[in-house]
Design a protein around this motif. Structure first.
Motif, mmCIF file in Angstrom:
data_model
loop_
_atom_site.group_PDB
_atom_site.id
_atom_site.type_symbol
_atom_site.label_atom_id
_atom_site.label_comp_id
_atom_site.label_asym_id
_atom_site.label_seq_id
_atom_site.Cartn_x
_atom_site.Cartn_y
_atom_site.Cartn_z
ATOM 1 N N GLU A 60 39.120 39.540 30.954
ATOM 2 C CA GLU A 60 39.137 38.196 32.053
ATOM 3 C C GLU A 60 39.673 37.937 32.553
ATOM 4 O O GLU A 60 39.932 37.283 33.538
ATOM 5 C CB GLU A 60 38.143 37.451 31.610
ATOM 6 C CG GLU A 60 36.607 38.271 30.120
ATOM 7 C CD GLU A 60 35.795 38.868 31.571
ATOM 8 O OE1 GLU A 60 36.193 37.553 33.334
ATOM 9 O OE2 GLU A 60 34.864 39.311 31.431
ATOM 10 N N LEU A 61 41.531 38.130 32.766
ATOM 11 C CA LEU A 61 42.576 37.681 34.084
ATOM 12 C C LEU A 61 42.073 37.740 34.788
ATOM 13 O O LEU A 61 41.722 38.643 35.226
ATOM 14 C CB LEU A 61 43.718 38.614 32.946
ATOM 15 C CG LEU A 61 44.110 37.559 32.030
ATOM 16 C CD1 LEU A 61 45.440 38.935 31.946
ATOM 17 C CD2 LEU A 61 44.599 36.630 31.490
ATOM 18 N N LEU A 62 42.208 36.745 35.865
ATOM 19 C CA LEU A 62 41.986 36.371 36.901
ATOM 20 C C LEU A 62 41.078 37.001 38.124
ATOM 21 O O LEU A 62 40.703 37.186 38.906
ATOM 22 C CB LEU A 62 43.238 37.454 38.053
ATOM 23 C CG LEU A 62 44.562 37.165 37.821
ATOM 24 C CD1 LEU A 62 45.835 37.764 38.469
ATOM 25 C CD2 LEU A 62 44.891 35.112 37.930
ATOM 26 N N VAL A 63 39.892 36.708 37.129
ATOM 27 C CA VAL A 63 38.417 36.923 37.114
ATOM 28 C C VAL A 63 38.165 35.798 37.501
ATOM 29 O O VAL A 63 37.972 34.708 36.447
ATOM 30 C CB VAL A 63 37.748 37.409 36.361
ATOM 31 C CG1 VAL A 63 36.063 37.825 36.383
ATOM 32 C CG2 VAL A 63 38.455 38.862 36.046
ATOM 33 N N PRO A 64 37.393 35.160 38.933
ATOM 34 C CA PRO A 64 36.424 36.623 39.701
ATOM 35 C C PRO A 64 37.942 36.869 41.511
ATOM 36 O O PRO A 64 36.743 37.558 41.749
ATOM 37 C CB PRO A 64 35.413 35.798 40.032
ATOM 38 C CG PRO A 64 35.659 34.142 40.344
ATOM 39 C CD PRO A 64 36.923 34.869 38.785
ATOM 40 N N ILE A 65 38.759 36.997 41.170
ATOM 41 C CA ILE A 65 39.509 36.496 42.201
ATOM 42 C C ILE A 65 39.379 38.373 42.134
ATOM 43 O O ILE A 65 39.994 39.119 43.202
ATOM 44 C CB ILE A 65 40.993 36.421 42.156
ATOM 45 C CG1 ILE A 65 40.879 34.658 41.132
ATOM 46 C CG2 ILE A 65 42.018 36.936 43.083
ATOM 47 C CD1 ILE A 65 42.291 34.211 41.559
ATOM 48 N N LEU A 66 39.771 39.659 40.829
ATOM 49 C CA LEU A 66 39.793 40.371 40.806
ATOM 50 C C LEU A 66 38.707 40.951 39.875
ATOM 51 O O LEU A 66 38.205 40.013 38.984
ATOM 52 C CB LEU A 66 41.146 40.932 39.780
ATOM 53 C CG LEU A 66 42.552 40.741 41.394
ATOM 54 C CD1 LEU A 66 43.783 40.895 39.955
ATOM 55 C CD2 LEU A 66 42.411 41.087 42.570
#
Length: 249
Positions: free
Chosen positions: A77-83
């Protein structure tokens, strides 16, 4: 006096040879031995940092399945929701693969260059044995670690290797995979080879970067030995814990 051939145009005037177009600066730098040494050192530092962080993260396995599976989900989930989901994790994996490939290519190229430039034999058999041992250790430990990395990705990240692999449940996958004695043995051998590689790599890293004042040799050796031992003990504890039943499904 030897005659020099000069190309001429249609009117008989001399035509200067075309200058070879230079590649971009990073490419030209990498083509040099100095550039390859710095690439090998910098990628080595990055890979050492990853190995350490990976080992520390995996220690959460001792906190139980809930903690370890949550850690695995956190990575996805790293940098979700950016990615989107798992995209940043895959970018990290690709970056590590590129760093690993550059590290191998730089090491291979420098080895070939050194072999070609070696016009005189070692002055003593002791010097030859020491240099040859270090070279062979780095070469073969690197090969073992590279092959193990491919196995490790398939075994616990992508498809599994013959057990009931369940995507998203890293704790259960670790317990099921390392519960096979021959897989536990693979992990032990690979991490011991990694330890040798880290020791020699950590020691030579300081020389490559120019941090090789003789006054610090003792500290350099202590760091290299301590870092390698820390990684080997931490990583080897996982297959041993599964084999001993400390970690189980």
């Amino acid at each position: 006096m030897a005659a020099t051939s000069v190309s001429r145009g249609s009117a008989g005037s001399a035509v200067a040879p075309k200058a070879k177009r230079k590649a971009p600066f990073p490419v030209e730098l990498y083509r040099s031995s100095v550039g390859k040494k710095y690439v090998m050192a910098l990628t080595g530092i990055g890979l050492m940092g990853f190995v350490f962080a990976h080992m520390v993260g995996n220690l959460k396995m001792y906190l139980g399945p809930e903690e370890f599976n949550e850690y695995g989900e956190f990575l996805r989930e790293l940098l979700v929701p950016i990615l989107p989901h798992t995209v940043f994790l895959w970018l990290l994996r690709i970056g590590l693969i590129v760093a690993f490939a550059l590290h191998i290519h730089a090491a291979y190229s420098l080895t070939r260059t050194n072999q070609a430039a070696r016009t005189t034999k070692y002055q003593s058999r002791r010097d030859y044995l020491a240099a040859n041992y270090a070279s062979r250790t780095m070469r073969w430990s690197g090969v073992i670690v590279g092959l193990f990395l491919v196995w490790h990705l398939f075994d616990l990240s992508w498809t599994g290797t013959g057990y009931d692999f369940v995507r998203g449940l890293p704790y259960e996958n670790v317990a099921l995979s390392l519960g096979r004695w021959w897989v536990a043995l693979i992990y032990l051998v690979a991490n011991i080879a990694l330890g040798f590689h880290l020791f020699h790599g950590s020691w030579s890293l300081f020389q490559t970067m120019g941090w090789n004042n003789p006054r610090f040799n003792r500290a350099r050796r202590g760091f290299a030995a301590g870092f390698a031992a820390l990684i080997v003990v931490g990583n080897c504890s996982f297959p041993l814990a599964v084999t001993a039943g400390i970690v189980s499904t």
